[in-house]
Scaffold this active site. Structure first.
Site, mmCIF file in Angstrom:
data_model
loop_
_atom_site.group_PDB
_atom_site.id
_atom_site.type_symbol
_atom_site.label_atom_id
_atom_site.label_comp_id
_atom_site.label_asym_id
_atom_site.label_seq_id
_atom_site.Cartn_x
_atom_site.Cartn_y
_atom_site.Cartn_z
ATOM 1 N N HIS A 1 -8.254 -4.743 -1.307
ATOM 2 C CA HIS A 1 -6.960 -4.163 -0.948
ATOM 3 C C HIS A 1 -6.121 -5.136 -0.113
ATOM 4 O O HIS A 1 -4.885 -5.081 -0.150
ATOM 5 C CB HIS A 1 -7.174 -2.856 -0.181
ATOM 6 C CG HIS A 1 -5.925 -2.082 0.069
ATOM 7 N ND1 HIS A 1 -5.081 -1.672 -0.942
ATOM 8 C CD2 HIS A 1 -5.354 -1.645 1.223
ATOM 9 C CE1 HIS A 1 -4.055 -1.013 -0.431
ATOM 10 N NE2 HIS A 1 -4.190 -0.991 0.878
ATOM 11 N N SER B 1 0.848 -1.189 0.000
ATOM 12 C CA SER B 1 0.000 0.000 0.000
ATOM 13 C C SER B 1 0.887 1.244 0.000
ATOM 14 O O SER B 1 1.651 1.455 -0.951
ATOM 15 C CB SER B 1 -0.947 -0.047 1.207
ATOM 16 O OG SER B 1 -1.972 0.901 1.070
#
Length: 710
Positions: A681, A566
């Site tokens: 995610h 991320s």
């Protein structure tokens, strides 16, 4: 940089680079010929993803360690001896989501709190997520449940199709164990939904044009009455188009339900209001950059992120303050009182309230401590709880009635133990995970490196006991968004890589968790030192850790892997570009990479307070210096990167990793790529996918900096 064997490396480079010429020739944008890869479900883009996946799997699944690592990872992840963590304490009951080999998507279940604390919970299954998905023809991923206190009979259940941040919300009845016919239901969206009362919801959702912010989150807050169409919901608050999001929520404090509305003008600022019974709002006196933490005894508690003037003097960043909500309701401006002041080496990481206590988890040189705070006429009394030192603590839940905190304790060599911690008396261990390896075979220590500007940067190091000299080393870090990195049991290190850390050190290598600036390890200052134009400090800290290992002959240049996901994608991409001499491998998960376009992709606009706005020339001037995508070079000795991600990641756009891979391909460089279709995610929608990723990453590390790179 240390190379893999020439034949193997050439074969992989050839496999992944054979279409380089067509890619480079088909330009669709003057500055970015690979912008077509941003079309998430585009036929051409997915065909390229399928090719990269196949090429990577063909190489890595053929490695001898792959099948063994995958089987071992699956065994660890599916171990039924795992702790059934308390997702919520609801009066005299506790809920848990249980995942194992037979239930990969999970069982949401409930038991009495007494049986749970006795270590023999008597579970009743409420929702079988796998079966529900089969019955409804959806790939449901559990996103949680919000049950209305104090009865806890009605819950708002959130389910995501495929693991995206967007989900479906449906009302569920605990007593009947079924969804409520004609109950509250919201279609798939990035909604903000919470109880106002039994028959009313706070709702912000996608209603079409003008209802969402530029970041893609709700801009409006409405009150929706049971039995009415959502179109009839009454709007009570509205944000700006440029805001991050708006939401409403309520907290039960004793017998009083306090209701709030939050507006987020930027990622790091919030404006809170107290909502009356009729939905009208009264602004709270919290500083805009303070963090709302809890409500206890009619006081709202917040953590400061900048100095704040009070009648008793200036409260420093990191301090907990409390304001009287009754005074706010009466229209007066209450004076805040100090609840807790951390020391120079401490940072407040978690805050939770029980019936009469405030529970605070602090980091002290990144080691966890738990403190119980009690309000009184003379201020707040603090009591440190007796829990194992040099560990990572996490407040799992607190009891709504009574004053008990449920806390996990672990470190890299010690598996998690769940303690019931009463405000009076001693903590009691109620569940422990079994050891998955012989901890006596390894050493675990904290060390400090010195960054370029003289800042001391802590890091944790695990090595095989008795090992001498430099070892291939995997360094994981994050360095952003105030998120502290604390050492977890090696079966969960690095984050979202499953037991990769365990496999790596068991193979005779070293694993490092680096506490670089940008996180929250030392409170607000640690984060602010890596914001925007100071981002290079984060990268310098990472280099300092790697250089410290080399200087102490614990690692060698070119035999170090940098890992991040991320925001960590910015980190590892930048350090690879800046010091290709130092790193031989890069693990980049669900990564941010193209900082020129990140604010135009999915939720990217919400992070401009962290990184800067690339559309503002002054901001792009400093961002351009470290943006990974723009600084990729066509040199032959760049570290070989492994990108892992999900097509359905609706937070960080898959285009970031895809475009980076396309550049590697055009340059004829070795790279590895793996994109799951589902998983969001977090990447990976079940343990099978998680185990596969851990095994692929181990095979990759061995090829690039481990035994296969000799």
């Amino acid at each position: 940089m240390t190379q893999t064997t020439p034949v193997a490396r050439f074969a992989l480079a050839a496999a992944l680079a054979f279409t380089a010429a067509p890619l480079a020739a088909q330009e669709t944008d003057a500055d970015d010929p690979y912008i077509w890869l941003e079309e998430i479900q585009g036929e051409r883009a997915l065909a390229k993803v399928d090719q990269w996946n196949a090429d990577t799997e063909a190489v890595l699944t053929a490695q001898p360690e792959y099948p063994l690592a995958k089987a071992w990872a699956k065994q660890i992840l599916d171990d039924t001896r795992q702790i059934a963590m308390p997702d919520a304490i609801m009066g005299d009951q506790v809920t848990n989501l249980w995942r194992d080999a037979d239930n990969p998507r999970g069982l949401w279940r409930i038991a009495s709190l007494d049986s749970y604390m006795a270590g023999a919970p008597e579970w009743r299954v409420l929702i079988d997520v796998d079966r529900l998905g089969e019955e409804e023809g959806e790939s449901w991923i559990w996103h949680g449940a919000d049950c209305l206190a104090p009865e806890y009979t009605r819950c708002l259940v959130s389910l995501s199709p495929g693991g995206t941040d967007a989900d479906v919300v449906r009302e569920f009845d605990i007593g009947t164990g079924a969804f409520v016919e004609s109950g509250f239901t919201l279609p798939e969206a990035k909604s903000n939904v919470a109880w106002f009362d039994r028959d009313t919801l706070f709702v912000g959702t996608d209603e079409g044009a003008g209802s969402l912010t530029d970041s893609g989150y709700p801009r409006l807050v409405k009150l929706w009455q049971r039995g009415t169409e959502f179109a009839e919901a009454r709007q009570i608050a509205e944000g700006e188009q440029t805001d991050i999001s708006m939401n409403g929520f309520s907290i039960l404090d004793g017998d009083t339900r306090w209701r709030f509305v939050r507006r987020g003008p930027s990622f790091w600022t919030s404006q809170y209001s107290l909502a009356r019974e009729d939905g009208t709002l009264i602004p709270l006196p919290l500083p805009e950059d303070a963090e709302f933490e809890a409500v206890l005894g009619g006081q709202v508690i917040a953590k400061l992120n900048s100095a704040f003037e009070t009648p008793r003097g200036v409260a420093q960043p990191g301090t907990l303050l409390a304001w009287s909500l009754e005074d706010v309701l009466r229209g007066s401006d209450p004076d805040p009182v100090v609840v807790f002041r951390p020391s120079e080496t401490q940072a407040i990481e978690e805050v939770a309230a029980s019936e009469n206590k405030l529970w605070v988890k602090v980091l002290d040189d990144v080691s966890g401590k738990l403190i119980a705070l009690t309000p009184g006429a003379e201020g707040w009394a603090a009591r440190a709880m007796d829990l194992p030192a040099n560990s990572t603590l996490q407040i799992a839940e607190t009891s709504g009635e009574g004053d008990t905190a449920f806390v996990t304790v672990e470190n890299m060599l010690t598996p998690p133990t769940l303690y019931a911690v009463p405000s009076e008396g001693q903590p009691v261990a109620i569940a422990s995970e079994p050891a998955q390896f012989d901890a006596d075979k390894f050493t675990f220590e904290q060390k400090f490196a010195t960054s370029k500007d003289g800042t001391k940067v802590p890091y944790y190091l695990v090595r095989p006991k008795g090992a001498e000299g430099a070892l291939p080393t995997l360094i994981h870090a994050y360095g952003g968004f105030r998120a502290a990195q604390t050492p977890k049991y090696l079966t969960a290190e690095p984050y979202r890589s499953g037991p990769l850390g365990l496999f790596w050190v068991t193979s005779g290598n070293a694993y490092v968790l680096a506490n670089i600036r940008g996180g929250g390890e030392y409170g607000p200052r640690w984060h602010e030192d890596a914001l925007r134009d100071k981002r290079q400090n984060s990268f310098d800290d990472f280099h300092a850790v790697a250089d410290d290992l080399v200087a102490n002959r614990l690692a060698s240049p070119g035999r170090i892997a940098a890992s991040g996901r991320s925001n960590g994608g910015v980190l590892v991409g930048a350090v690879a570009n800046q010091r290709p001499d130092l790193y031989g491998a890069i693990i980049s998960g669900s990564p941010l990479i193209d900082m020129k376009r990140y604010n135009k992709l999915l939720a990217g606009a919400s992070w401009m307070a962290e990184y800067g706005n690339p559309d503002v020339p002054e901001d792009w001037a400093f961002m351009r210096a470290w943006s990974p995508y723009q600084n990729m070079s066509d040199g032959p000795d760049v570290p070989a990167a492994f990108y892992y991600l999900s097509t359905l990641d609706d937070r960080v756009h898959p285009g970031h990793a895809r475009k980076a891979a396309a550049k590697h391909e055009a340059y004829g460089q070795t790279f590895y790529y793996h994109e799951y279709r589902e998983g969001g995610h977090s990447v990976g929608s079940d343990h099978e996918e998680d185990a596969k990723r851990a095994a692929l990453l181990l095979a990759y590390l061995n090829r690039e900096i481990g035994s296969g790179a000799e």
